[in-house]
Design an enzyme around this catalytic site. Structure first.
Site, short mmCIF file in Angstrom:
data_model
loop_
_atom_site.label_atom_id
_atom_site.label_comp_id
_atom_site.label_asym_id
_atom_site.label_seq_id
_atom_site.Cartn_x
_atom_site.Cartn_y
_atom_site.Cartn_z
N LEU A 13 26.71 57.83 -3.64
CA LEU A 13 27.51 56.98 -3.01
C LEU A 13 28.06 55.62 -3.86
O LEU A 13 28.87 54.96 -3.81
CB LEU A 13 26.70 56.42 -1.53
CG LEU A 13 26.41 57.56 -0.82
CD1 LEU A 13 25.51 57.04 0.24
CD2 LEU A 13 27.62 58.07 -0.40
N ASP A 59 16.90 49.00 -14.74
CA ASP A 59 16.11 49.40 -13.55
C ASP A 59 15.75 48.50 -12.56
O ASP A 59 15.42 47.33 -12.81
CB ASP A 59 14.76 50.06 -14.46
CG ASP A 59 13.90 50.84 -13.29
OD1 ASP A 59 13.91 50.46 -12.14
OD2 ASP A 59 13.63 51.92 -13.67
N ASN A 87 22.80 49.10 -3.23
CA ASN A 87 22.79 50.80 -2.88
C ASN A 87 21.81 51.70 -3.60
O ASN A 87 21.38 52.65 -3.13
CB ASN A 87 24.25 51.35 -3.39
CG ASN A 87 24.43 52.64 -3.61
OD1 ASN A 87 24.59 53.43 -2.60
ND2 ASN A 87 24.21 53.43 -4.78
N TYR A 168 10.28 57.48 3.07
CA TYR A 168 11.83 56.80 2.71
C TYR A 168 12.17 56.21 4.07
O TYR A 168 12.81 55.13 4.10
CB TYR A 168 12.51 58.18 2.62
CG TYR A 168 14.18 57.98 2.60
CD1 TYR A 168 14.78 57.32 1.58
CD2 TYR A 168 14.69 58.00 3.71
CE1 TYR A 168 15.84 57.19 1.46
CE2 TYR A 168 16.33 57.95 3.71
CZ TYR A 168 16.77 57.38 2.50
OH TYR A 168 18.16 57.03 2.39
N LYS A 172 13.07 52.17 4.50
CA LYS A 172 14.55 51.82 5.10
C LYS A 172 14.16 50.69 6.37
O LYS A 172 14.91 49.77 6.31
CB LYS A 172 15.46 52.86 5.46
CG LYS A 172 15.69 53.75 4.21
CD LYS A 172 16.42 52.95 3.32
CE LYS A 172 17.17 53.84 2.18
NZ LYS A 172 18.02 53.03 1.29
N VAL A 201 25.41 62.23 4.21
CA VAL A 201 26.42 62.45 3.19
C VAL A 201 25.99 63.39 1.95
O VAL A 201 24.74 63.19 1.40
CB VAL A 201 26.91 61.07 2.60
CG1 VAL A 201 28.16 61.37 1.68
CG2 VAL A 201 26.93 60.02 3.61
#
Ligand SMILES: NC(=O)c1ccc[n+]([C@@H]2O[C@H](COP(=O)([O-])OP(=O)(O)OC[C@H]3O[C@@H](n4cnc5c(N)ncnc54)[C@H](OP(=O)(O)O)[C@@H]3O)[C@@H](O)[C@H]2O)c1
Length: 271
Positions: A13, A59, A87, A168, A172, A201
């Site tokens: 992305l 990084d 992102n 994960y 988020k 995606v």
């Protein structure tokens, strides 16, 4: 003319963000990657070496490296930044291949991966926001976006009973809250903070997973279809990023969007 900083532009992305935004020659795009040489080569080969793109190396978990990139960005954009797109993110197959109980059967790995997930997806972005704040304050658009995920939504998780990708999802959810806290502090300065999910995606994640490892993932896809019968599978990066950029354009503090957590549809429908 607008200036953008985007992290994680090497692929997926992030690459699509950089590619679409830099297609307008009036925009200045700074992409942050871990491997500058490889990203420079890709820009040269696939984007004709567009001169409105600068690749910087850091990084995102390395505070000093990010600080150096921020200082370099200030030289390129004369100290003012319109859009910051956080992102870069850590997406982990092992986390997506089973629920938290089964992941706990490998406690040392769980501990290490939890820390890496939080370092990359949360702590790095806190530092990123803070380090770029002086430039954002001087920008015109004053918009900061983190690429979030519907996996961080507690109601969605409960409703569909999504077991997988615990670490994960937690990262988020944490970053949504951090972004809301930044929004609360900087709304008075006119800075809009948003957490936006791109949908599901296809960027090639989990392509090397075994059929067994993919079971939980396929089960989640089945639940998505029950939840939304119109769900036809993964979106393409070009469509997802087009939708996000249009949403970022229309969202404003005046419209009541400060700190919001939204899907690429501009609501809480994640798929
Ligand atoms: N694809 C989806 O369906 C989806 C759905 C919801 C949310 N998202 C979010 O979208 C964002 C982009 O993910 P993606 O799907 O495009 O995955 P991706 O293809 O794996 O891209 C991840 C990017 O983050 C970079 N990155 C990871 N760790 C980094 C670090 N420590 N320092 C600097 N860069 C780092 C990677 O760089 P390297 O090349 O150096 O590894 C890569 O450029 C992530 O935040 C992800 O959580 C994706």
């Amino acid at each position: 003319m607008s200036s953008y900083v985007i992290t994680g532009v090497s692929k997926g992305l992030g690459w699509e963000f950089m590619s679409q935004i830099s297609s307008n020659a009036d925009n200045t795009v700074i992409g942050i990657v871990r491997n500058k040489k490889a990203a420079d080569e890709r820009v040269s080969n696939e984007l004709n070496g567009r001169t409105n793109i600068t690749i910087l190396e850091a990084d995102v978990t390395d505070y000093e490296a990010v600080k150096r990139a921020v200082d370099q960005a200030a030289i390129i954009n004369s100290g003012s930044l319109d859009y910051l797109i956080a992102n870069a993110g850590y997406v982990l197959g092992w986390d997506a291949y089973g629920g938290i109980g089964s992941r706990g059967l490998e406690p040392e790995r769980l501990t290490a991966e939890f820390r890496k997930m939080m370092d990359t997806n949360v702590l790095a972005n806190i530092h990123l926001y803070n380090l770029f704040m002086p430039q954002i304050l001087k920008g015109k658009a004053k918009k900061v976006v983190v690429i979030s995920s519907g996996m961080g939504d507690i109601e969605f998780t409960n409703e569909l009973g999504i077991e997988i990708a615990t670490l994960y999802s937690a990262s988020k959810a944490a970053m949504n809250m951090i972004t809301a806290k930044f929004a609360a502090q900087y709304k008075k300065d006119g800075i809009l903070f948003l957490s936006i999910c791109p949908g599901q995606v296809d960027v090639g994640h989990f392509s090397d997973a075994t059929a067994e490892e993919l079971q939980g993932f396929l089960e989640m896809g089945r639940k998505f279809t029950i939840f939304n019968p119109d769900f036809k599978g993964m979106d393409q990066p070009a469509d997802a990023i087009k939708a996000i950029l249009s949403l970022v354009d229309t969202c404003s503090i005046e419209n009541g969007d400060s700190g919001r957590y939204l899907s690429h549809f501009g609501n809480r429908r994640w798929i």
